[in-house]
Design a protein around this motif. Structure first.
Motif, mmCIF file in Angstrom:
data_model
loop_
_atom_site.group_PDB
_atom_site.id
_atom_site.type_symbol
_atom_site.label_atom_id
_atom_site.label_comp_id
_atom_site.label_asym_id
_atom_site.label_seq_id
_atom_site.Cartn_x
_atom_site.Cartn_y
_atom_site.Cartn_z
ATOM 1 N N GLY A 9 65.024 23.970 22.228
ATOM 2 C CA GLY A 9 66.125 23.337 21.512
ATOM 3 C C GLY A 9 67.334 24.252 21.463
ATOM 4 N N ARG A 10 68.166 24.029 20.485
ATOM 5 C CA ARG A 10 69.426 24.755 20.347
ATOM 6 C C ARG A 10 69.225 26.230 20.031
ATOM 7 N N GLY A 11 68.271 26.522 19.171
ATOM 8 C CA GLY A 11 68.100 27.891 18.708
ATOM 9 C C GLY A 11 66.907 28.588 19.327
ATOM 10 N N VAL A 12 66.647 29.789 18.851
ATOM 11 C CA VAL A 12 65.482 30.556 19.264
ATOM 12 C C VAL A 12 64.371 30.234 18.274
ATOM 13 N N SER A 13 63.247 29.756 18.790
ATOM 14 C CA SER A 13 62.161 29.352 17.894
ATOM 15 C C SER A 13 61.469 30.573 17.295
ATOM 16 N N PHE A 14 61.003 30.397 16.056
ATOM 17 C CA PHE A 14 60.257 31.452 15.374
ATOM 18 C C PHE A 14 58.904 31.643 16.045
ATOM 19 N N HIS A 17 56.467 28.803 15.716
ATOM 20 C CA HIS A 17 56.812 27.490 16.268
ATOM 21 C C HIS A 17 55.831 27.103 17.365
ATOM 22 N N TRP A 18 55.435 25.833 17.400
ATOM 23 C CA TRP A 18 54.436 25.358 18.361
ATOM 24 C C TRP A 18 54.851 25.613 19.802
ATOM 25 N N THR A 19 56.155 25.492 20.134
ATOM 26 C CA THR A 19 56.558 25.727 21.520
ATOM 27 C C THR A 19 56.298 27.176 21.919
ATOM 28 N N ARG A 20 56.663 28.097 21.053
ATOM 29 C CA ARG A 20 56.458 29.521 21.353
ATOM 30 C C ARG A 20 54.962 29.814 21.465
#
Length: 175
Positions: A9-14, A17-20
């Protein structure tokens, strides 16, 4: 073997976060591109996705969250490649009449509304701050996608408790 390209998405995931978590724990998942953080410049994101898709003839499943969904539909409106399917999780609604302000960190233009050339699922939330259920349904209809109602999950991010997301893993497996 299928490769999975995760479109941020727009930002950097924590870290939670499921994507990371998916990229870090699965060898056939990779970023497309590594989350650069704001600003979101659509042309740059589409070029990075195109490079990732074009890097191999191996079929890809795109897994996109938030503005990454817009990257996918913009890419599909301009390019083709070995993409088998896409999971489009909580795409933000962009009003066609919207004009960015100088302090905005999103540069996108008009969101394509034609059917995608591959199978796709739009994951909707009844409590997303960036889209309404009706807007998710409009995206799904216009993109020729299946609509999956995830319920009261906010923006389906780590702030709303989505670290692990087993239902998302199940949806990807159907693609």
């Amino acid at each position: 073997m299928t490769r999975y390209l995760v479109v941020p998405g727009r930002g950097v995931s924590f870290a939670e976060h499921w994507t990371r978590q998916w990229v870090e724990s699965r060898p056939n998942y990779q970023w497309a591109p590594e989350p650069p953080g704001p600003p979101y410049v659509a042309d740059e994101r589409v070029a990075a996705l195109h490079a990732a898709v074009s890097a191999s003839d191996e079929p890809a499943v795109l897994v996109a969250h938030s503005a990454g969904c817009l990257t996918v539909v913009l890419w599909a409106s301009k390019h083709s490649g070995p993409v088998r399917a896409a999971l489009l999780v909580t795409p933000p609604y962009i009003d066609p009449q919207w004009t960015p302000r100088p302090d905005d960190d999103v540069f996108i233009g008009e969101v394509p509304r034609q059917p995608l050339p591959f199978r796709s699922i739009v994951v909707a939330s009844s409590t997303d701050p960036y889209s309404t259920p009706a807007q998710f349904a409009d995206y799904a209809r216009d993109w020729g996608a299946e609509l999956y109602d995830a319920g009261d999950v906010g923006h389906l991010d780590s702030k709303n408790g989505f670290g692990p997301w087993p239902e998302g893993e199940r949806l990807v497996a159907t693609l």
